[in-house]
Design a protein around this motif. Structure first.
Motif, PDB file in Angstrom:
ATOM      1  N   THR A 136      40.201  32.448  54.524  1.00 36.45           N
ATOM      2  CA  THR A 136      39.574  32.309  53.188  1.00 36.45           C
ATOM      3  C   THR A 136      40.704  31.930  52.518  1.00 36.45           C
ATOM      4  OG1 THR A 136      38.956  34.719  52.288  1.00 36.45           O
ATOM      5  CG2 THR A 136      37.486  32.969  53.193  1.00 36.45           C
ATOM      6  N   ARG A 137      42.106  32.749  52.156  1.00 45.98           N
ATOM      7  CA  ARG A 137      43.404  32.762  51.172  1.00 45.98           C
ATOM      8  C   ARG A 137      42.653  33.742  50.023  1.00 45.98           C
ATOM      9  NH1 ARG A 137      48.241  32.896  53.457  1.00 45.98           N
ATOM     10  NH2 ARG A 137      49.214  31.997  51.814  1.00 45.98           N
ATOM     11  N   VAL A 138      41.328  34.147  49.877  1.00 42.14           N
ATOM     12  CA  VAL A 138      40.820  35.033  48.971  1.00 42.14           C
ATOM     13  C   VAL A 138      42.202  35.457  48.246  1.00 42.14           C
ATOM     14  CG1 VAL A 138      39.594  36.884  47.826  1.00 42.14           C
ATOM     15  CG2 VAL A 138      38.735  35.481  49.505  1.00 42.14           C
ATOM     16  N   LYS A 139      42.422  35.798  46.793  1.00 40.65           N
ATOM     17  CA  LYS A 139      44.504  36.652  46.654  1.00 40.65           C
ATOM     18  C   LYS A 139      42.949  38.212  46.377  1.00 40.65           C
ATOM     19  CE  LYS A 139      45.536  33.189  44.074  1.00 40.65           C
ATOM     20  NZ  LYS A 139      46.778  32.861  42.842  1.00 40.65           N
ATOM     21  N   LEU A 140      43.486  38.957  46.734  1.00 38.89           N
ATOM     22  CA  LEU A 140      42.161  40.655  46.266  1.00 38.89           C
ATOM     23  C   LEU A 140      43.448  41.026  44.760  1.00 38.89           C
ATOM     24  CD1 LEU A 140      41.574  42.711  47.852  1.00 38.89           C
ATOM     25  CD2 LEU A 140      43.266  43.447  49.342  1.00 38.89           C
ATOM     26  N   VAL A 141      42.410  41.497  44.014  1.00 38.15           N
ATOM     27  CA  VAL A 141      43.004  41.588  43.707  1.00 38.15           C
ATOM     28  C   VAL A 141      42.940  43.341  42.742  1.00 38.15           C
ATOM     29  CG1 VAL A 141      41.519  39.935  41.925  1.00 38.15           C
ATOM     30  CG2 VAL A 141      40.441  41.989  41.789  1.00 38.15           C
ATOM     31  N   SER A 142      43.807  43.232  42.116  1.00 36.13           N
ATOM     32  CA  SER A 142      44.244  44.888  41.528  1.00 36.13           C
ATOM     33  C   SER A 142      42.913  45.704  41.242  1.00 36.13           C
ATOM     34  CB  SER A 142      44.915  45.270  40.529  1.00 36.13           C
ATOM     35  OG  SER A 142      43.413  45.141  39.090  1.00 36.13           O
ATOM     36  N   HIS A 143      42.035  47.129  41.776  1.00 34.23           N
ATOM     37  CA  HIS A 143      41.745  47.981  41.777  1.00 34.23           C
ATOM     38  C   HIS A 143      40.943  47.749  39.872  1.00 34.23           C
ATOM     39  CE1 HIS A 143      39.110  52.008  41.494  1.00 34.23           C
ATOM     40  NE2 HIS A 143      40.079  52.156  40.389  1.00 34.23           N
ATOM     41  N   SER A 144      41.963  47.916  39.124  1.00 33.05           N
ATOM     42  CA  SER A 144      41.770  47.613  37.579  1.00 33.05           C
ATOM     43  C   SER A 144      40.635  46.612  37.075  1.00 33.05           C
ATOM     44  CB  SER A 144      42.529  48.003  36.302  1.00 33.05           C
ATOM     45  OG  SER A 144      43.395  47.081  37.224  1.00 33.05           O
ATOM     46  N   ASP A 145      40.521  45.334  38.448  1.00 31.18           N
ATOM     47  CA  ASP A 145      39.829  43.922  37.845  1.00 31.18           C
ATOM     48  C   ASP A 145      38.803  43.825  39.035  1.00 31.18           C
ATOM     49  OD1 ASP A 145      41.596  43.594  36.067  1.00 31.18           O
ATOM     50  OD2 ASP A 145      42.802  42.393  37.321  1.00 31.18           O
ATOM     51  N   TYR A 146      38.837  45.390  39.660  1.00 27.54           N
ATOM     52  CA  TYR A 146      37.855  45.191  40.080  1.00 27.54           C
ATOM     53  C   TYR A 146      37.220  46.460  41.121  1.00 27.54           C
ATOM     54  CZ  TYR A 146      33.953  42.257  43.550  1.00 27.54           C
ATOM     55  OH  TYR A 146      32.771  41.994  44.329  1.00 27.54           O
ATOM     56  N   PRO A 147      36.701  47.146  39.906  1.00 25.34           N
ATOM     57  CA  PRO A 147      36.971  49.000  39.893  1.00 25.34           C
ATOM     58  C   PRO A 147      35.866  49.025  41.601  1.00 25.34           C
ATOM     59  CG  PRO A 147      35.850  48.705  38.356  1.00 25.34           C
ATOM     60  CD  PRO A 147      36.542  47.459  38.396  1.00 25.34           C
ATOM     61  N   TYR A 148      36.365  49.995  42.077  1.00 29.26           N
ATOM     62  CA  TYR A 148      35.575  51.008  43.538  1.00 29.26           C
ATOM     63  C   TYR A 148      34.022  51.301  42.663  1.00 29.26           C
ATOM     64  CZ  TYR A 148      34.085  52.945  47.753  1.00 29.26           C
ATOM     65  OH  TYR A 148      32.973  53.244  48.284  1.00 29.26           O
ATOM     66  N   LYS A 149      32.419  50.978  43.419  1.00 26.61           N
ATOM     67  CA  LYS A 149      31.539  52.215  42.794  1.00 26.61           C
ATOM     68  C   LYS A 149      30.859  52.762  44.316  1.00 26.61           C
ATOM     69  CE  LYS A 149      30.386  47.689  39.639  1.00 26.61           C
ATOM     70  NZ  LYS A 149      30.273  46.679  39.385  1.00 26.61           N
ATOM     71  N   ALA A 150      31.597  52.224  45.113  1.00 24.08           N
ATOM     72  CA  ALA A 150      30.963  53.415  46.507  1.00 24.08           C
ATOM     73  C   ALA A 150      29.276  52.774  46.798  1.00 24.08           C
ATOM     74  CB  ALA A 150      31.062  54.526  46.369  1.00 24.08           C
ATOM     75  N   LYS A 151      28.900  51.506  46.610  1.00 25.32           N
ATOM     76  CA  LYS A 151      27.655  50.278  47.077  1.00 25.32           C
ATOM     77  C   LYS A 151      27.668  49.175  47.318  1.00 25.32           C
ATOM     78  CE  LYS A 151      25.850  49.839  41.946  1.00 25.32           C
ATOM     79  NZ  LYS A 151      24.945  50.313  41.223  1.00 25.32           N
ATOM     80  N   THR A 152      26.593  48.839  48.031  1.00 22.03           N
ATOM     81  CA  THR A 152      27.762  46.728  48.239  1.00 22.03           C
ATOM     82  C   THR A 152      27.024  46.138  47.361  1.00 22.03           C
ATOM     83  OG1 THR A 152      27.284  47.588  50.420  1.00 22.03           O
ATOM     84  CG2 THR A 152      27.048  45.490  49.638  1.00 22.03           C
ATOM     85  N   GLY A 153      27.697  45.578  45.988  1.00 22.35           N
ATOM     86  CA  GLY A 153      26.915  44.449  44.529  1.00 22.35           C
ATOM     87  C   GLY A 153      27.629  43.293  45.273  1.00 22.35           C
ATOM     88  N   MET A 154      27.183  42.154  44.817  1.00 22.13           N
ATOM     89  CA  MET A 154      27.320  40.683  44.181  1.00 22.13           C
ATOM     90  C   MET A 154      29.514  40.421  44.270  1.00 22.13           C
ATOM     91  SD  MET A 154      24.427  39.183  44.395  1.00 22.13           S
ATOM     92  CE  MET A 154      24.722  37.694  44.223  1.00 22.13           C
ATOM     93  N   CYS A 155      28.901  39.834  44.967  1.00 23.63           N
ATOM     94  CA  CYS A 155      30.972  39.614  45.217  1.00 23.63           C
ATOM     95  C   CYS A 155      30.885  38.689  43.875  1.00 23.63           C
ATOM     96  CB  CYS A 155      30.956  38.143  46.172  1.00 23.63           C
ATOM     97  SG  CYS A 155      32.448  37.654  46.247  1.00 23.63           S
ATOM     98  N   HIS A 156      32.445  39.620  43.439  1.00 24.44           N
ATOM     99  CA  HIS A 156      32.819  38.019  41.775  1.00 24.44           C
ATOM    100  C   HIS A 156      33.721  37.431  41.799  1.00 24.44           C
ATOM    101  CE1 HIS A 156      33.482  38.387  37.643  1.00 24.44           C
ATOM    102  NE2 HIS A 156      34.498  38.717  37.731  1.00 24.44           N
ATOM    103  N   PHE A 157      33.664  36.886  41.935  1.00 25.76           N
ATOM    104  CA  PHE A 157      34.340  35.496  42.553  1.00 25.76           C
ATOM    105  C   PHE A 157      36.342  35.489  40.405  1.00 25.76           C
ATOM    106  CE2 PHE A 157      31.173  34.279  44.772  1.00 25.76           C
ATOM    107  CZ  PHE A 157      31.720  33.697  46.053  1.00 25.76           C
TER     108      PHE A 157
END
Length: 327
Positions: free
Chosen positions: A191-212
């Protein structure tokens, strides 16, 4: 099993190994200390308290067996840690959720002139140990750990990238219910998806909706990856680590529930690989050569979050499914 019955088992087991009950850490006082140290909030005399105390006592029996093999140099030791009030099934259901991918055997040559000791932490490219908490996301931590290390190896500043993005968005995996580093890497490559920083997409320890994110948003893309089995070829795996960076590997970590430190030389095989880790280095200078492995269970587990696994006989299946990342 009733508490008295469990204590009877402990007594018999202790006698077999020449141990006294005083050495077993199963008293009520010790269980109270455990609860305080790890902030357990279940109420005394509750059903959960009784169940957790029995799990704690059963763990002490396991430790007797596991430590009975500790006569070898630098042997691993096993004892009370943050998982000691979990049953073995509970531990597996929450923390051992990685799916092993079939990997072709490595057919390249072994790199000549390898250093006797190598550790990517010394190069400043390995991020601190993380804690996946009660989410079966080890596969994502392993994947992201390799990517952020290789990114730093290319001259960029070491940055913690988003594990949560991989948990939420890697459609070939199942978020906190499990997954595979190779599936995650295949998704990122395709997909060539860009993996963003943790600060932009922090860890929540649960599965959520994909944020684009917009195409212009900064991030790291995966160009390619390799996946090989180095069973019987761990020296070649050492060469891959030195050449390409930290490696994402799948291991059998059933006995790691009780690991405290030292070099694992027994108690796990490659028959059921179930946990993803990051291999960051090795050391062959001592009597027992070993891999240096970063785990994702926090710094209170193992040796400040690390585990050491003997090199040479595919202990814990550490060489069965190994991925290197190319950016």
């Amino acid at each position: 099993m009733a508490v008295l019955q469990v204590l009877s088992v402990i007594l018999v087991t202790a006698a077999c190994f020449g141990e006294s009950v005083a050495n077993l850490n199963v008293s009520g006082i010790d269980f109270d200390s455990f609860r305080k140290k790890f902030h357990r909030l279940y109420e005394v005399n509750s059903e959960e308290f009784s169940r957790r105390q029995i799990n704690f006592q059963n763990a002490a029996v396991r430790h007797l067996y596991l430590n009975s093999f500790s006569g070898q140099t630098q042997s691993a030791t096993y004892g009370i840690n943050q998982f000691s009030d979990l049953s073995q099934m509970e531990f597996k259901d929450v923390y051992l959720r990685a799916e092993s991918s079939s990997a072709p055997g490595f057919v390249g040559s072994t790199r000549a002139g390898l250093p006797a000791k190598f550790d990517w932490r010394d190069k400043g490219v390995v991020a601190p140990v993380q804690n996946q908490l009660a989410c079966g996301s080890c596969w994502a931590f392993s994947t992201v750990g390799a990517i952020q290390a290789v990114h730093a190896m290319g001259g960029s500043q070491l940055e913690q990238l988003s594990v949560q993005q991989v948990v939420d968005c890697s459609y070939k995996n199942e978020g906190c219910s499990g997954g595979s580093p190779s599936h995650a890497l295949a998704w990122l490559k395709q997909t060539r998806v860009k993996l963003v920083s943790h600060s932009d997409y922090p860890y929540k320890a649960k599965t959520g909706m994909c944020h684009f994110f917009s195409p212009s948003h900064e991030g790291v893309t995966v160009r390619n990856f390799s996946l090989h089995s180095f069973s019987g070829q761990e020296e070649a795996m050492m060469g891959q680590l030195v050449q390409f960076g930290p490696l994402a590997a799948i291991v059998d970590a059933v006995s790691w529930q009780d690991y405290l430190g030292g070099i694992i030389q027994h108690h796990c095989s490659s028959q059921w690989s179930n946990h993803a880790v990051l291999v960051v280095g090795y050391d062959t200078t001592g009597e027992i050569p070993y891999w240096i492995v970063q785990n994702s269970w926090g710094t209170t587990w193992g040796d400040q979050g690390y585990v050491y696994v003997k090199i040479g006989t595919n202990i814990c299946g550490i060489a069965d499914s190994v991925a290197a990342v190319f950016l």
